[in-house]
Enzyme design. Structure first.
Site, short mmCIF file in Angstrom:
data_model
loop_
_atom_site.label_atom_id
_atom_site.label_comp_id
_atom_site.label_asym_id
_atom_site.label_seq_id
_atom_site.Cartn_x
_atom_site.Cartn_y
_atom_site.Cartn_z
N GLU A 72 9.04 -3.67 28.27
CA GLU A 72 8.21 -4.86 28.05
C GLU A 72 7.49 -4.76 26.72
O GLU A 72 7.21 -3.65 26.26
CB GLU A 72 7.21 -5.03 29.21
N LYS A 88 4.70 -4.44 23.93
CA LYS A 88 3.35 -3.87 23.94
C LYS A 88 2.44 -4.86 23.23
O LYS A 88 2.60 -5.12 22.04
CB LYS A 88 3.36 -2.52 23.24
N ASP A 93 -0.78 -6.26 21.52
CA ASP A 93 -1.85 -5.64 20.75
C ASP A 93 -3.16 -6.36 21.05
O ASP A 93 -3.55 -7.29 20.36
CB ASP A 93 -1.52 -5.71 19.26
N TYR A 133 0.42 -6.16 33.51
CA TYR A 133 1.53 -5.22 33.52
C TYR A 133 1.30 -4.00 34.41
O TYR A 133 2.10 -3.10 34.44
CB TYR A 133 1.83 -4.75 32.10
N LYS A 192 6.51 2.56 19.14
CA LYS A 192 5.77 1.77 18.16
C LYS A 192 6.70 1.26 17.07
O LYS A 192 7.46 2.04 16.49
CB LYS A 192 4.68 2.65 17.51
N CYS A 232 -22.87 -12.10 -12.14
CA CYS A 232 -21.92 -12.96 -11.43
C CYS A 232 -20.86 -13.45 -12.42
O CYS A 232 -21.21 -13.96 -13.49
CB CYS A 232 -22.66 -14.15 -10.82
N CYS A 252 -21.51 -17.51 -12.95
CA CYS A 252 -22.71 -18.10 -13.55
C CYS A 252 -23.53 -17.12 -14.37
O CYS A 252 -24.49 -17.51 -15.03
CB CYS A 252 -23.58 -18.74 -12.48
N CYS A 259 -24.18 -12.83 -5.55
CA CYS A 259 -24.78 -13.48 -6.70
C CYS A 259 -26.06 -14.17 -6.24
O CYS A 259 -26.05 -14.89 -5.25
CB CYS A 259 -23.80 -14.51 -7.26
N CYS A 304 -25.36 -21.38 -9.15
CA CYS A 304 -24.03 -20.80 -9.40
C CYS A 304 -22.96 -21.83 -9.08
O CYS A 304 -22.91 -22.38 -7.98
CB CYS A 304 -23.83 -19.55 -8.55
S1 IVH Z 1 0.98 0.17 30.48
C1 IVH Z 1 -0.31 4.09 32.08
N1 IVH Z 1 2.08 -1.97 29.38
O1 IVH Z 1 -1.37 -0.17 25.33
C2 IVH Z 1 0.13 2.78 31.59
N2 IVH Z 1 0.17 -0.99 28.35
O2 IVH Z 1 -1.48 2.53 24.22
C3 IVH Z 1 -0.88 2.15 30.74
N3 IVH Z 1 -0.62 -2.19 26.36
O3 IVH Z 1 -4.14 0.97 27.17
C4 IVH Z 1 -0.61 0.86 30.21
N4 IVH Z 1 0.90 -3.78 26.40
O4 IVH Z 1 -4.02 -1.51 26.52
C5 IVH Z 1 1.11 -1.03 29.31
N5 IVH Z 1 3.12 -3.87 28.51
C6 IVH Z 1 2.14 -2.95 28.45
C7 IVH Z 1 1.16 -2.96 27.43
C8 IVH Z 1 0.19 -1.96 27.42
C9 IVH Z 1 -0.16 -3.31 25.77
C10 IVH Z 1 -1.78 -1.38 25.90
C11 IVH Z 1 -2.78 -1.00 26.95
C12 IVH Z 1 -2.85 0.49 26.94
C13 IVH Z 1 -2.35 0.81 25.57
C14 IVH Z 1 -1.78 2.20 25.52
#
Ligand code: IVH
Length: 674
Positions: free
Chosen positions: A119, A121, A123, A231, A319, A413, A416, A431, A436
């Site tokens: 899935e 990740k 941010d 999740y 990542k 500045c 001005c 400034c 200005c």
């Molecule tokens: S699972 C033990 N699933 O990433 C499992 N985390 O770096 C913990 N995050 O603290 C989380 N998308 O804030 C999981 N699909 C996803 C995620 C996810 C973002 C974040 C979450 C976690 C951090 C870990």
């Protein structure tokens, strides 16, 4: 207090139906993006429910009216997570993903293919939602993993979060975990607005989401459109899920938003295929994904694999490589904003990074230039990671030719020539010139902008033109513009000139709060402007104001109060306002709320509520708050009154033992009528 009518079975049923209906439509609209009714139909149903609730005092905890309107908090309470919220181990290449799979097989002493879910990740900010008997009881941040903060009021304002779980066989208790995030579009719009208001922009959507959730005033959170992707599962009671896939599908069936592009597959080769698929689709996502989370699907197997110190052994976050590019700095300039802040901006030779052409990079403060030793003509590594605003990561020093030029903060500045003062502990410059030009031009842009006076046809380009020709050097000059003057300019023809003059005329009728915001008083954004309008009927009521008078408005702090008082004690500013009045500026004030100031019979008093009271607690709390009082959760010597309902709890005894006055609900309502 509000007159109540008796709660009949009929109105009870009606309220329950409306709550159900509205929650259904909320889900269709916010999660599925497929509304079944129009916005105005929705608003009609909502109003209907609100009126019924007010008339009867019957408010279900899952009612959509309970999402907003809570009074601001003093601080967040700490929350211990029943099960710790873990972090994830990282993989930075496909090889490291394969390594992870091998590790698990070694640990399990088996060579069988493992089933994984994949899935995106998100941010954002991790959150735990605690449901008891289907009702959302609490939302908490991750914090240090063991202890977070109670952000329930804020989280409730996010429309796509279910206030209750509907259906059969709902676990008695369940902690659902997910990520709160902000879409890129929302994030950019928020930053644009903050820039106009002279506030610092958020560096990335994650910071924006975190900053919005950690607000003591939930009405600010309510204004930011945020999302959730669920999740994970924490502690639970009589929940019976066998796998991640089964759990997430259960969530989906129960109206929870879940990650997009979730996949289930066997064996690590297939996992890598799904990972690549998500990576390729990443640029089409509305949100920022910084990787892919790979999880062992089977819960028994997860259990068998267990934990390392702070991370589960059964999951890993792959990542994405950050988007980086190498280019050269053509020039660095000092740019002056509306409030006089001087920011260094680097102009780059255009370079394509992750599909986006980058030609500028804002260097957030002068400190950064010094720390990274960034010079004009340097070859630099530019990164667009989670950060939407590209930033200079480092200088490629090997490429230096000796022709690079150091850039020092200007002593005067650049626009001005006025002196420059250090702010923010010496890392930023401003400034101090009152006349200005750079500030004046930015000021006019703000004044005319959509969220301010909303003068159609007076966008940034036209302001620049009018400013450069000297027709408008202060926003007051806008009102002296004539069609004949405009027709002399290259961008205007008969119709466009007429339209602009008409739009200027039309903008003279506006509200006090909009006008106050347009004035561009440092630190006064839309929210503070509305608070002022709520407390002062006319603009003239603000003239010669003392900071202390402004501080009487609860949500306004010292810095803003000083800035407002300074503005309204400046003769030139007051003259400008009088001139605008003479030119026909008409201000209405729908925000003015005389009751909120004149009738504050509970000013400074602290109340504690106990027992069953005739009205919902939240409502009484809001009411006390609006009359200047404060409600506390526990009795102490500082408590003034304990309002006691039927079958009071231990708070009643504590009040007695401390000698704190206890009063009945009737006595309390009498106090408010004085
Ligand atoms: S699972 C033990 N699933 O990433 C499992 N985390 O770096 C913990 N995050 O603290 C989380 N998308 O804030 C999981 N699909 C996803 C995620 C996810 C973002 C974040 C979450 C976690 C951090 C870990």
């Amino acid at each position: 207090m509000m007159k109540m009518s008796k709660l009949t079975n009929e109105s009870k049923k009606k309220i329950e139906d409306l709550v159900k209906k509205l929650n259904h439509h909320c889900y269709q609209y916010y999660v599925l993006d497929s509304p079944e009714i129009s916005d105005s139909e929705y608003d009609g149903l909502y109003r209907n429910l609100k009126q019924l609730e007010e008339r009867t005092g019957y408010v279900l905890p899952a009612s959509p009216t309970q999402r907003v309107g809570a009074p601001p908090l003093d601080k967040f309470e700490k929350v211990r997570h029943t099960e710790p919220m873990l972090s994830l181990d990282n993989a930075f290449s496909h090889d490291e993903i394969k390594e992870f799979d091998k590790r698990l097989k070694r640990f399990l002493k088996s060579d069988d293919d493992i089933e994984y879910t994949v899935e995106p990740k998100y941010d954002g900010l991790a959150i735990e939602l605690t449901y008891k008997h289907g009702l959302l009881k609490r939302a908490s941040t991750r914090g240090d993993g063991n202890e977070g903060e109670d952000v329930t009021l804020n989280i409730k304002t996010i429309q796509e979060i279910p206030l209750y779980i509907e259906g059969q066989h709902i676990p008695n208790e369940i902690d659902i975990r997910g990520e709160i995030y902000m879409d890129m579009n929302e994030f950019e719009a928020l930053n644009r607005e903050r820039q106009i208001q002279g506030e610092a922009s958020f560096a990335n959507p994650r910071n924006a989401a975190a900053g919005s959730v950690r607000q003591l005033d939930s009405s600010i959170t309510a204004k930011r459109r945020m999302h959730l992707a669920c999740y994970g599962i924490g502690a639970s009671q009589n929940a019976n899920f066998n796998s991640q896939w089964e759990f997430v599908n259960w969530l989906k069936q129960h109206r929870f938003p879940v990650p997009v592009h979730m996949g289930l597959t066997n064996g690590i080769t297939n996992v890598i295929e799904l990972v690549t698929d998500i990576e390729n689709k990443r640029s089409t996502f509305s949100f920022e994904a910084d990787g892919v989370v790979i999880k062992v699907n089977d819960f028994d197997l997860q259990h068998a694999l267990g934990m390392k110190t702070r991370e589960p052994r059964w999951a890993i976050a792959y990542k994405f490589p950050a988007h980086k590019g190498v280019t050269r700095i053509k020039d660095i300039i000092a740019s002056v904003g509306r409030t006089g802040t001087i920011t260094p901006v680097a102009f780059l030779e255009p370079v394509s990074i992750g599909g986006v052409t980058v030609s500028r990079s804002t260097l957030h403060n002068w400190d950064e230039i010094e720390r990274k030793d960034i010079r004009i003509h340097d070859t630099v590594v530019v990164e667009r990671a989670g950060d939407v605003i590209p930033h200079i990561l480092s200088v490629v020093k090997d490429k230096r030719t000796g022709h690079e030029k150091q850039f020092t903060p200007p002593a005067k500045c650049p626009v001005c020539g006025s002196s420059v003062e250090k702010v923010d502990g010496g890392v930023a410059f401003r400034c101090i010139g009152l006349n200005c030009k750079a500030q004046a031009q930015e000021h006019i842009k703000h004044y005319a902008s959509r969220s301010a006076m909303d003068i159609e046809g007076l966008g940034n380009k036209n302001v620049e033109l009018l400013f450069s020709t000297g027709l408008v050097s202060h926003f007051v000059d806008i009102y002296s513009l004539r069609k004949e003057d405009l027709l002399k300019l290259p961008r205007f023809a008969d119709k466009s000139a007429r339209n602009l003059v008409d739009a200027i005329e039309k903008s003279k009728k506006t509200t006090l709060s909009r006008f106050l915001y347009s004035l561009g008083i440092p630190h006064v954004g839309e929210y503070a402007a509305r608070l002022l309008a709520k407390h002062f009927r006319e603009i003239e009521d603000l003239f010669y104001l003392e900071p202390d008078t402004v501080m009487e408005i609860k949500q306004i702090g010292e810095k803003i109060a000083d800035s407002i008082a300074q503005f309204f004690n400046d003769q030139t500013n007051l003259e400008t306002l009088r001139a605008l009045r003479r030119m026909g500026l008409k201000l209405s004030n729908p925000d003015y709320d005389d009751k909120s100031i004149q009738h504050k019979p509970l000013d400074g008093l602290t109340f504690v509520l106990t027992g069953t009271l005739p009205e919902p607690r939240k409502k009484i709390e809001t009411y006390i708050d609006s009359l200047g009082g404060h409600v506390s959760g526990s009795v102490s010597r500082k408590t003034d009154f304990v309002v006691t309902g039927e079958s009071p709890g231990s708070k009643f005894n504590k009040a007695r033992s401390l000698g704190v006055k206890t009063i009945s609900y009737e006595e309390f309502t009498k106090m408010t009528e004085q």
